[in-house]
Design an enzyme around this catalytic site. Structure first.
Site: not given
Length: 309
Positions: A227, A256, A274
């Protein structure tokens, strides 16, 4: 009695709604939820990186389960939920091999500067003499893994097969074939490549600090598939710009989507949106497990993959 509802928490998961309906679950969308539907919500299907606030959850009086489609659940305050009788489940280990593959791919792309080489060919800048400006070999380098869970161990196995020397650090001792460093800082000092694969929680926010980044150093690479919260991102950007860190390969970010302008003038960075665990094999397994957990919960049965602890 009204039929119980399973709430889709964020628009990103809307595409999965038909799968939940095929699993016999009546669904609603959080961003379209009506006051009449709110008391019927028994479960929330969630992507764990998004924050679920107490205000949002507290407005669902019948809620009993948060079923994370993801492995991570850092956006869920698990102690708060347990204090109110709300169970939490996640997709434990189901995409670990894919994330590990992604981590190794990012590592290779950054170490051998593959994105820049690709642009060189596409833009017609190929010069034969530049082949004599080689990239450093990978064999014999030291790789440190931060967090030796399912993903970290899968990365370590791959790295060992690639002739890398592996060490790891995590907050708890465990049986492993690789030596454990005394601290994340010690691991960073001993590593040419540092792969961040730890499960995020409030205790490890900013774990990869400016000091740890400095320890990896001007010939080192940091890879993050965990993360964005685990890395001091401003410190990472500054170190890349100043040459105090050689390269970074990131699949996750503090925000994000990460703003494109943040990285426009940052050298040595290989970036992905991601997608580490998003394989055609893993996603159906993760969705199926979330459906199974909701079905079990509504039937009063034990969950298949509850969050531990």
């Amino acid at each position: 009695m009204s039929e119980p509802l399973t709430l889709i928490s964020v628009p990103m998961l809307a595409a999965l709604e038909p799968a939940f309906q095929r699993g016999g679950l009546s669904t609603a969308r959080a961003w379209e939820l009506t006051d009449d539907e709110r008391p019927r919500v028994r479960a929330v299907v969630h992507a764990g990186e998004f924050v679920l606030t107490p205000e949002f959850l507290g407005a669902l009086p019948a809620l009993g389960l948060i079923a994370c489609v993801s492995v991570g659940y850092d956006g869920v305050d698990v102690p708060w939920c347990r204090g109110r009788g709300i169970e939490v489940s996640h997709a434990e280990g189901l995409n670990a091999e894919d994330v590990a593959d992604h981590a190794i791919g990012l590592m290779l792309a950054a170490w051998r500067n593959l994105p820049a080489l690709d642009r060189t060919v596409r833009e017609g800048r190929w010069r034969q003499e530049e082949r004599l400006n080689p990239q450093p070999s990978l064999g014999g380098r030291a790789l440190g893994v931060v967090g030796l869970g399912h993903i970290g161990a899968a990365v370590a196995r791959r790295a060992e097969a690639m002739r890398l020397s592996v060490r790891w650090w995590g907050p708890r001792e465990k049986e492993a074939p690789w030596p454990r460093a005394a601290s994340v800082l010690e691991l960073a000092k001993a590593s040419d490549i540092l792969v961040v694969a730890a499960r995020p929680d409030p205790s490890n926010r900013g774990l990869i600090s400016a000091e740890v980044i400095e320890a990896v150093g001007p010939q080192g690479l940091i890879v993050n598939v965990a993360r964005g919260s685990l890395i001091d991102e401003p410190a990472l950007v500054a170190a890349l710009k100043d040459g105090r860190l050689w390269r970074a390969a990131l699949d996750v970010f503090a925000q994000e989507p990460t703003p494109a302008e943040r990285w426009a003038d940052v050298p040595g960075a290989v970036l992905a949106p991601h997608t580490g665990g998003s394989s055609t094999e893993a996603i159906p397994l993760m969705v199926a497990q979330a459906i199974d957990n909701v079905q079990r919960f509504l039937a009063g049965e034990p969950l298949a993959s509850p969050v531990a602890g």
